[in-house]
Write an enzyme that holds these catalytic residues in place. Structure first.
Site, mmCIF file in Angstrom:
data_model
loop_
_atom_site.group_PDB
_atom_site.id
_atom_site.type_symbol
_atom_site.label_atom_id
_atom_site.label_comp_id
_atom_site.label_asym_id
_atom_site.label_seq_id
_atom_site.Cartn_x
_atom_site.Cartn_y
_atom_site.Cartn_z
ATOM 1 N N PHE A 93 1.072 -1.437 0.323
ATOM 2 C CA PHE A 93 0.029 -0.265 0.288
ATOM 3 C C PHE A 93 0.975 1.441 -0.206
ATOM 4 O O PHE A 93 2.081 1.299 0.762
ATOM 5 C CB PHE A 93 -1.045 0.097 1.459
ATOM 6 C CG PHE A 93 -1.860 -0.984 1.292
ATOM 7 C CD1 PHE A 93 -3.635 -0.925 1.426
ATOM 8 C CD2 PHE A 93 -0.631 -2.626 1.906
ATOM 9 C CE1 PHE A 93 -4.169 -2.164 1.184
ATOM 10 C CE2 PHE A 93 -1.883 -3.321 2.789
ATOM 11 C CZ PHE A 93 -3.458 -3.235 2.203
ATOM 12 N N ASP A 94 0.339 2.280 -1.159
ATOM 13 C CA ASP A 94 0.557 3.651 -0.416
ATOM 14 C C ASP A 94 0.265 4.160 0.611
ATOM 15 O O ASP A 94 -0.854 3.840 1.515
ATOM 16 C CB ASP A 94 0.812 4.593 -1.785
ATOM 17 C CG ASP A 94 1.136 6.012 -1.874
ATOM 18 O OD1 ASP A 94 2.363 6.118 -0.984
ATOM 19 O OD2 ASP A 94 0.324 6.946 -1.695
#
Length: 301
Positions: free
Chosen positions: A160-161
């Site tokens: 995930f960012d």
């Protein structure tokens, strides 16, 4: 989020994300709905090839077997009618996927039905449907074609960012309006103030809950944060996750470096990011979901 399916992790997925429908979609685009309907009915006994999200779905559903309990639910959510959607269900049965629920909405956006199922995540190739789902408060991403597949691995790896994905875009707004120094000063001053949750916080929390059902040394789920943040902006992220009581297995604070090499080394099954530039580079090495949320997407068409 509606009550839906209780304490299960619930993924809603479009038929074009799960299967390769490029040929029939081309007929829809060039010849219209009726030609598309005829084509699907004529070919409904022909098995569809896996799409970009197929390995991810296969691994998520595989967790049920490992737990001997139905803890993950995948729901087919499609713009098709039930008539044209029969081919997708036939293909689901061919591959032995544990998908039994579906919503065929006949050409309309499926986002009003996500709450009814209590979805944590919606994956589609239809960008407008994804935007509508995000506006309605659900984690959602547009699957981009390309990227390596890790179907032969039994371990599920999701990256995930941070800002505008796991977290709100409040800090990103500071960065875009004031630049890097303003952003770093802001994050240093707010280091002990938890970030607000972004659209993917519920999905991460559901994944974390699943991880707790496995022995830590033998957990088949591995998560990673891959963010452009660097010191001193790292501290707020660490303290936020601590406050949420959510563990990320690996965290990478890259300070603006290209994320692709890290994603390839992590061997992610899928990566979620809000910025199109990051997504375009990442899709060369990993299945990538663009999250059209936050300030970086406000000026996009």
């Amino acid at each position: 989020m509606g009550k839906g399916l209780g304490d299960k992790l619930v993924l809603a997925i479009s038929s074009r994300a799960l299967f390769d429908l490029s040929e029939s979609h081309q007929i829809y685009e060039s010849e219209g709905v009726e030609a598309y309907r005829r084509y699907q009915i004529e070919h409904e006994d022909e098995v569809l090839m896996p799409g970009d999200a197929f390995p991810l779905v296969e691994k998520l559903l595989g967790l049920n077997k490992r737990l001997s309990e139905q803890r993950v639910e995948v729901i087919l959510v499609s713009r098709n009618s039930a008539d044209t959607g029969l081919r997708a269900f036939n293909s689901i049965q061919h591959y032995g996927l544990g998908i039994s629920r579906a919503a065929f909405v006949g050409g309309r956006s499926p986002d009003p039905y996500l709450a009814a199922f209590g979805c944590h995540l919606f994956l589609s190739t239809h960008a407008d449907d994804v935007r509508n789902a995000l506006k309605a408060g659900f984690g959602a991403a547009t699957l981009l074609s390309g990227g390596a597949r890790r179907a032969n691995s039994n371990e599920l790896r999701i990256a995930f960012d941070g800002d505008a994905v796991l977290f709100s875009d409040d800090s990103e707004r500071v960065y875009q309006s004031g630049g890097l120094h303003a952003f770093q000063d802001h994050e240093r001053e707010a280091a002990r103030q938890a970030l607000l949750g972004g659209p993917f916080k519920p999905f991460l929390a559901a994944l974390h809950s699943l991880q707790q059902e496995f022995p830590e040394a033998d957990c088949p789920i591995r998560t990673a944060l891959v963010t452009a943040r660097s010191a001193p902006a790292h501290e707020r992220v660490i303290r936020t996750l601590r406050e949420w009581n959510i563990r990320l297995d690996e965290s990478f604070f890259l300070g603006g470096l290209d994320k692709s090499a890290v994603l390839e080394a992590f061997a992610a099954d899928v990566f979620f990011d809000d910025q199109t530039g990051h997504c375009e580079r990442a899709r060369q090495v990993v299945a990538t979901g663009h999250v059209p949320h936050g300030v970086s997407n406000e000026l996009l068409p």
